[in-house]
Design a protein around this motif. Structure first.
Motif, PDB file in Angstrom:
ATOM      1  N   TYR A   1       0.810  -1.210   0.000  1.00 53.84           N
ATOM      2  CA  TYR A   1       0.000   0.000   0.000  1.00 53.84           C
ATOM      3  C   TYR A   1       0.844   1.261   0.000  1.00 53.84           C
ATOM      4  CZ  TYR A   1      -4.260  -2.636   1.039  1.00 53.84           C
ATOM      5  OH  TYR A   1      -5.332  -3.494   0.977  1.00 53.84           O
ATOM      6  N   ALA A   2       0.489   2.170  -0.890  1.00 55.53           N
ATOM      7  CA  ALA A   2       0.978   3.527  -0.758  1.00 55.53           C
ATOM      8  C   ALA A   2       0.291   4.191   0.426  1.00 55.53           C
ATOM      9  CB  ALA A   2       0.701   4.320  -2.035  1.00 55.53           C
ATOM     10  N   ILE A   3       0.981   5.131   1.052  1.00 60.80           N
ATOM     11  CA  ILE A   3       0.448   5.812   2.221  1.00 60.80           C
ATOM     12  C   ILE A   3       0.434   7.314   1.966  1.00 60.80           C
ATOM     13  CG2 ILE A   3       0.727   6.284   4.679  1.00 60.80           C
ATOM     14  CD1 ILE A   3      -0.052   3.413   4.142  1.00 60.80           C
TER      15      ILE A   3
ATOM     16  N   GLU B   1      -0.451  27.957   9.873  1.00 60.96           N
ATOM     17  CA  GLU B   1      -1.322  27.408   8.839  1.00 60.96           C
ATOM     18  C   GLU B   1      -1.175  25.908   8.650  1.00 60.96           C
ATOM     19  OE1 GLU B   1       1.701  30.093   6.553  1.00 60.96           O
ATOM     20  OE2 GLU B   1       0.802  30.014   8.549  1.00 60.96           O
ATOM     21  N   ASP B   2      -0.200  25.299   9.312  1.00 58.07           N
ATOM     22  CA  ASP B   2      -0.087  23.845   9.315  1.00 58.07           C
ATOM     23  C   ASP B   2      -1.039  23.193  10.314  1.00 58.07           C
ATOM     24  OD1 ASP B   2       2.023  23.673   7.376  1.00 58.07           O
ATOM     25  OD2 ASP B   2       3.449  24.253   8.947  1.00 58.07           O
ATOM     26  N   THR B   3      -1.683  23.987  11.128  1.00 59.18           N
ATOM     27  CA  THR B   3      -2.599  23.455  12.131  1.00 59.18           C
ATOM     28  C   THR B   3      -3.735  22.674  11.481  1.00 59.18           C
ATOM     29  OG1 THR B   3      -2.113  25.187  13.745  1.00 59.18           O
ATOM     30  CG2 THR B   3      -4.252  24.105  13.923  1.00 59.18           C
ATOM     31  N   GLY B   4      -4.042  21.534  12.047  1.00 61.17           N
ATOM     32  CA  GLY B   4      -5.143  20.737  11.547  1.00 61.17           C
ATOM     33  C   GLY B   4      -5.112  19.338  12.103  1.00 61.17           C
ATOM     34  N   LEU B   5      -6.121  18.590  11.753  1.00 60.05           N
ATOM     35  CA  LEU B   5      -6.179  17.179  12.094  1.00 60.05           C
ATOM     36  C   LEU B   5      -5.531  16.401  10.953  1.00 60.05           C
ATOM     37  CD1 LEU B   5      -7.271  15.183  14.224  1.00 60.05           C
ATOM     38  CD2 LEU B   5      -9.343  15.013  12.845  1.00 60.05           C
ATOM     39  N   TYR B   6      -4.485  15.678  11.270  1.00 64.74           N
ATOM     40  CA  TYR B   6      -3.706  14.959  10.269  1.00 64.74           C
ATOM     41  C   TYR B   6      -4.099  13.490  10.234  1.00 64.74           C
ATOM     42  CZ  TYR B   6      -0.538  18.861   9.404  1.00 64.74           C
ATOM     43  OH  TYR B   6       0.000  20.076   9.031  1.00 64.74           O
ATOM     44  N   TYR B   7      -4.459  13.036   9.062  1.00 67.47           N
ATOM     45  CA  TYR B   7      -4.866  11.658   8.837  1.00 67.47           C
ATOM     46  C   TYR B   7      -3.838  10.947   7.962  1.00 67.47           C
ATOM     47  CZ  TYR B   7      -9.555  13.530   9.904  1.00 67.47           C
ATOM     48  OH  TYR B   7     -10.640  14.148  10.473  1.00 67.47           O
ATOM     49  N   CYS B   8      -3.612   9.686   8.236  1.00 75.01           N
ATOM     50  CA  CYS B   8      -2.927   8.862   7.262  1.00 75.01           C
ATOM     51  C   CYS B   8      -3.926   7.917   6.625  1.00 75.01           C
ATOM     52  CB  CYS B   8      -1.736   8.105   7.855  1.00 75.01           C
ATOM     53  SG  CYS B   8      -2.121   6.823   9.057  1.00 75.01           S
ATOM     54  N   ALA B   9      -3.625   7.516   5.411  1.00 73.22           N
ATOM     55  CA  ALA B   9      -4.514   6.665   4.647  1.00 73.22           C
ATOM     56  C   ALA B   9      -3.694   5.726   3.779  1.00 73.22           C
ATOM     57  CB  ALA B   9      -5.450   7.511   3.776  1.00 73.22           C
ATOM     58  N   ALA B  10      -4.258   4.569   3.479  1.00 70.02           N
ATOM     59  CA  ALA B  10      -3.575   3.527   2.722  1.00 70.02           C
ATOM     60  C   ALA B  10      -4.307   3.243   1.417  1.00 70.02           C
ATOM     61  CB  ALA B  10      -3.468   2.253   3.554  1.00 70.02           C
ATOM     62  N   ASP B  11      -3.544   3.168   0.343  1.00 66.81           N
ATOM     63  CA  ASP B  11      -4.063   2.931  -1.002  1.00 66.81           C
ATOM     64  C   ASP B  11      -3.382   1.702  -1.577  1.00 66.81           C
ATOM     65  OD1 ASP B  11      -4.969   3.090  -3.646  1.00 66.81           O
ATOM     66  OD2 ASP B  11      -3.696   4.801  -4.151  1.00 66.81           O
ATOM     67  N   LEU B  12      -4.171   0.725  -1.999  1.00 69.80           N
ATOM     68  CA  LEU B  12      -3.604  -0.481  -2.595  1.00 69.80           C
ATOM     69  C   LEU B  12      -3.067  -0.138  -3.981  1.00 69.80           C
ATOM     70  CD1 LEU B  12      -3.013  -3.488  -2.343  1.00 69.80           C
ATOM     71  CD2 LEU B  12      -5.305  -3.949  -3.237  1.00 69.80           C
ATOM     72  N   SER B  13      -1.885   0.435  -3.991  1.00 68.88           N
ATOM     73  CA  SER B  13      -1.269   0.913  -5.213  1.00 68.88           C
ATOM     74  C   SER B  13       0.222   1.050  -4.983  1.00 68.88           C
ATOM     75  CB  SER B  13      -1.863   2.263  -5.633  1.00 68.88           C
ATOM     76  OG  SER B  13      -1.189   2.801  -6.755  1.00 68.88           O
TER      77      SER B  13
ATOM     78  N   VAL C   1      -1.318  16.294   1.907  1.00 67.21           N
ATOM     79  CA  VAL C   1      -0.073  16.871   2.378  1.00 67.21           C
ATOM     80  C   VAL C   1       1.130  16.198   1.744  1.00 67.21           C
ATOM     81  CG1 VAL C   1       1.368  17.339   4.396  1.00 67.21           C
ATOM     82  CG2 VAL C   1      -1.128  17.534   4.561  1.00 67.21           C
ATOM     83  N   SER C   2       1.163  14.882   1.826  1.00 64.65           N
ATOM     84  CA  SER C   2       2.302  14.130   1.330  1.00 64.65           C
ATOM     85  C   SER C   2       1.890  12.687   1.128  1.00 64.65           C
ATOM     86  CB  SER C   2       3.465  14.220   2.332  1.00 64.65           C
ATOM     87  OG  SER C   2       4.611  13.549   1.849  1.00 64.65           O
ATOM     88  N   CYS C   3       2.640  11.985   0.309  1.00 62.53           N
ATOM     89  CA  CYS C   3       2.397  10.562   0.131  1.00 62.53           C
ATOM     90  C   CYS C   3       3.685   9.877  -0.250  1.00 62.53           C
ATOM     91  CB  CYS C   3       1.301  10.290  -0.910  1.00 62.53           C
ATOM     92  SG  CYS C   3       1.716  10.721  -2.613  1.00 62.53           S
ATOM     93  N   ILE C   4       3.672   8.558  -0.092  1.00 63.39           N
ATOM     94  CA  ILE C   4       4.852   7.769  -0.398  1.00 63.39           C
ATOM     95  C   ILE C   4       4.413   6.446  -1.010  1.00 63.39           C
ATOM     96  CG2 ILE C   4       4.941   6.766   1.939  1.00 63.39           C
ATOM     97  CD1 ILE C   4       8.049   6.970   1.679  1.00 63.39           C
ATOM     98  N   SER C   5       5.149   6.002  -2.009  1.00 62.55           N
ATOM     99  CA  SER C   5       4.822   4.760  -2.679  1.00 62.55           C
ATOM    100  C   SER C   5       5.051   3.573  -1.759  1.00 62.55           C
ATOM    101  CB  SER C   5       5.634   4.614  -3.972  1.00 62.55           C
ATOM    102  OG  SER C   5       7.025   4.563  -3.703  1.00 62.55           O
TER     103      SER C   5
END
Length: 125
Positions: free
Chosen positions: A32-34, A89-101, A48-52
């Protein structure tokens, strides 16, 4: 029972640093990419960002370029987001997510299969 759990958020002064962690379980993490996404009050969710899946490809939104760095340790089922020189301006709720890719995208949140509950990042003086 796929699960993603974020940690590392908190209150930090402008210019400070935080390292967020995202730990996956219940699925083949290295398939999974994240991605990391954030949402501030009154604003849309932003990629925000992602990684393979095997740490070959990364992406960042322009506003964090040069300040944030994403990495992963598949042996630990963990993705990190190192955040430096934080701004209000970076303030916020940060989520991570997984993509089958193999590859990742911060522009297609609908591609992500699993989401964590989020960790709050507050940048304030």
């Amino acid at each position: 029972q796929a699960q993603l759990v974020e940690s590392g958020g908190g209150l930090v002064q402008p210019g400070g640093s935080l390292r967020l962690s995202c730990v996956g379980s219940g699925f083949a993490f290295d398939d999974y990419a994240i991605g990391w996404f954030r949402q501030a009050p009154g604003q849309e969710r932003e990629g925000v960002s992602c990684i393979s899946s095997v740490d070959i490809d990364t992406g960042y939104t322009d506003s964090v370029m040069g300040r944030f760095s994403i990495s992963r340790d598949n042996a630990k089922n963990t993705v990190y987001l190192q955040m430096n020189n934080l701004k209000p301006e970076d303030t916020g709720l940060y989520y991570c997510a997984a993509d089958l890719s193999y590859y990742c995208s911060i522009y297609n949140p609908g591609d992500y299969d699993y989401w964590g509950r989020g960790t709050q990042v507050t940048v304030s003086s």
